[in-house]
Design a protein around this motif. Structure first.
Motif, PDB file in Angstrom:
ATOM      1  N   UNK A  60       0.807  -1.210   0.000  1.00 36.71           N
ATOM      2  CA  UNK A  60       0.000   0.000   0.000  1.00 36.71           C
ATOM      3  C   UNK A  60       0.840   1.260   0.000  1.00 36.71           C
ATOM      4  N   UNK A  61       1.922   1.244   0.783  1.00 34.48           N
ATOM      5  CA  UNK A  61       2.799   2.413   0.856  1.00 34.48           C
ATOM      6  C   UNK A  61       3.536   2.638  -0.462  1.00 34.48           C
ATOM      7  N   UNK A  62       3.990   1.541  -1.076  1.00 30.02           N
ATOM      8  CA  UNK A  62       4.739   1.659  -2.327  1.00 30.02           C
ATOM      9  C   UNK A  62       3.841   2.096  -3.479  1.00 30.02           C
ATOM     10  N   UNK A  63       2.655   1.491  -3.568  1.00 29.03           N
ATOM     11  CA  UNK A  63       1.756   1.783  -4.686  1.00 29.03           C
ATOM     12  C   UNK A  63       0.879   3.002  -4.445  1.00 29.03           C
ATOM     13  N   UNK A  64       0.736   3.395  -3.164  1.00 27.88           N
ATOM     14  CA  UNK A  64      -0.151   4.503  -2.837  1.00 27.88           C
ATOM     15  C   UNK A  64      -1.597   4.094  -2.717  1.00 27.88           C
ATOM     16  N   UNK A  65      -1.882   2.802  -2.881  1.00 27.01           N
ATOM     17  CA  UNK A  65      -3.237   2.278  -2.759  1.00 27.01           C
ATOM     18  C   UNK A  65      -3.206   1.051  -1.858  1.00 27.01           C
ATOM     19  N   UNK A  66      -3.969   1.089  -0.764  1.00 27.86           N
ATOM     20  CA  UNK A  66      -3.911   0.003   0.196  1.00 27.86           C
ATOM     21  C   UNK A  66      -4.735  -1.213  -0.232  1.00 27.86           C
ATOM     22  N   UNK A  67      -5.364  -1.123  -1.389  1.00 25.28           N
ATOM     23  CA  UNK A  67      -6.050  -2.302  -1.907  1.00 25.28           C
ATOM     24  C   UNK A  67      -5.289  -2.897  -3.086  1.00 25.28           C
ATOM     25  N   UNK A  68      -4.010  -2.514  -3.225  1.00 26.94           N
ATOM     26  CA  UNK A  68      -3.225  -2.992  -4.356  1.00 26.94           C
ATOM     27  C   UNK A  68      -2.907  -4.480  -4.231  1.00 26.94           C
ATOM     28  N   UNK A  69      -2.737  -4.987  -3.003  1.00 24.87           N
ATOM     29  CA  UNK A  69      -2.537  -6.418  -2.812  1.00 24.87           C
ATOM     30  C   UNK A  69      -3.870  -7.070  -2.492  1.00 24.87           C
ATOM     31  N   UNK A  70      -4.366  -7.939  -3.349  1.00 22.96           N
ATOM     32  CA  UNK A  70      -5.617  -8.637  -3.053  1.00 22.96           C
ATOM     33  C   UNK A  70      -5.494  -9.435  -1.758  1.00 22.96           C
TER      34      UNK A  70
END
Length: 454
Positions: free
Chosen positions: A31-41
């Motif tokens: 989430x921190x790297x992508x900026x979206x905390x739903x990036x990892x299912x």
């Protein structure tokens, strides 16, 4: 008794929590790297947690298992009867939501509220409509999506801060997420502790009544410009029947599965009668609703498997030992359950999965401190829902902020309902208000109750 003796025999070990710790680290880092905390299912995260569990040695006092034996243990946890019943209920709740949305039950609830809403009560009215809608739908995300367009329109006409309107909608949405008879988080809470939904609902509603009243009063006192809702909000009262049936049958104590079936059948009959869909096409909408719950159901099964492996690795026992060391009272035990739920919600942004994960731990804590099962189920549901409405990267705030065109962080100060319910949840624990009348509602007969239920 055998379960308690086994937990005493197995020595707790922090390494048994590494599957969960590894999952949380990976989830947060992604989430921190992508900026979206739903990036990892979540399902991928739980699969990785399972792999970590399989790679670790057992707790002291446990027999070393080979891969096949570990896999069978994982399947035992994922196939635990109470968990599978929960999964079936998830799927049936999805079927009901799919049919209800297509036969215009959702819009009927919204338009009913708007048609009778006094002009000087527009803000508290939006909150009440959110409560009714989320209670009927059983989904906070669905409530936000359905009600936010109306709230944004009202904000434009009244000059009210859009962030405030978003906060009002999120608050109303979280009411149903906690209290609805078909909410996934509420279902998970009662199923994990083998209690009746109506008992949790009564305790929950009495506890939160002051928060609801205070929130309505505060919103009534908030100054806004006069607004005239010129739109004609028509609705057919017949479309409200499926929701009414679900609520009434649940309150009188009918098992949740027959309730869902009645709701689905009534929705199909009304939808076909009104021409919203045909008998055959209604099956498609049932399937769409079920599909919306499939991922949640599969994740719940994986979580059950990982939790079973964590027991084998000594992680659950280690956590209970640490909590017990610093916890001497029932109040402290109940608070520890609430804090565990908050931790999992903040980490995963999914309150249902947090309840599924913490549920077995709560059973162990409940047995040790002789807690009321109904109170524990209520605590699981309460702490999982009010914190969910305050997480800026959770779906509820992300969607409401996007629709209101404000930052999710800007919405947080205005979700007054969630702050008020947090206060009431703490009072519920430390002041023991309201008191649970079911004094015999303990864990002595828990295993027998689970067997009878299944």
């Amino acid at each position: 008794m055998s379960l308690i003796m086994e937990e005493k025999r197995v020595k707790g070990s922090f390494k048994g929590l590494l599957p969960l710790v590894g999952f949380l680290i990976l989830y947060i880092l992604s989430g921190l790297v992508s900026g979206k905390f739903d990036s990892m299912p979540l399902l991928v995260g739980m699969t990785i947690a399972g792999m970590i569990a399989f790679a670790l040695p057992p707790a002291e006092g446990e027999i070393k298992l080979n891969f096949q034996q570990k896999f069978m243990k994982f399947c035992k946890g994922g196939g635990e009867p109470n968990l599978i019943m929960m999964v079936v209920i998830f799927i049936m709740a999805g079927a009901f939501q799919g049919v209800a949305s297509k036969m215009n039950a959702v819009s009927a609830v919204t338009n009913l509220g708007l048609s009778i809403l006094p002009q000087n009560m527009i803000l508290p009215g939006i909150f009440v409509i959110g409560c009714i809608l989320s209670f009927a739908m059983g989904t906070s995300m669905g409530t936000v999506a359905a009600l936010m367009p109306v709230a944004v329109d009202v904000a434009t006409k009244t000059g009210v801060n859009p962030a405030l309107m978003a906060g009002i909608v999120v608050g109303g949405a979280m009411f149903g997420d906690n209290n609805s008879f078909i909410s996934a988080s509420a279902i998970a809470a009662v199923q994990s502790q083998a209690v009746e939904m109506k008992d949790k609902f009564k305790l929950n509603l009495i506890c939160y009544a002051p928060a609801i009243v205070i929130n309505i009063v505060l919103l009534t006192l908030y100054p806004i410009k006069h607004v005239s809702l010129t739109t004609n909000y028509d609705f057919n009262p017949v479309n409200l029947i499926p929701y009414a049936l679900v609520i009434i049958l649940s309150l009188i104590g009918l098992n949740v599965l027959p309730v869902m079936i009645v709701g689905v059948i009534s929705g199909i009959v009304i939808g076909v009668f009104h021409g919203d869909f045909g008998w055959i096409s209604s099956m498609q909408y049932i399937n769409e609703g079920m599909s919306g719950m499939q991922e949640m159901a599969i994740i719940a099964i994986f979580v059950g498997g990982v939790v079973e492996m964590m027991k084998y690795l000594g992680g659950i026992q280690w956590l209970i030992d640490k909590l017990s060391k610093n916890t001497k009272t029932k109040h402290g035990a109940e608070l520890s359950i609430g804090l565990l739920i908050i931790l999992l919600c903040v980490a995963t942004t999914n309150n249902t999965i947090a309840i599924v994960a913490v549920g077995p731990m709560a059973v162990t804590i409940g047995k040790k401190f002789n807690l009321s099962r109904t109170r524990v189920a209520t605590i699981l549901s309460m702490f999982a829902t009010h914190v969910q409405g305050l997480i800026p990267y959770a779906g509820q705030l992300l969607v409401s902020g996007a629709m209101a065109k404000v930052s999710p962080v800007a919405v947080i100060p205005w979700v007054w309902y969630c702050y008020l319910t947090l206060i009431m949840s703490l009072l519920f624990i430390f002041v023991n208000f309201p008191k649970n009348k079911e004094e015999h509602d303990g864990y002595d007969d828990f295993d027998q109750l689970v067997e009878e239920t299944n």
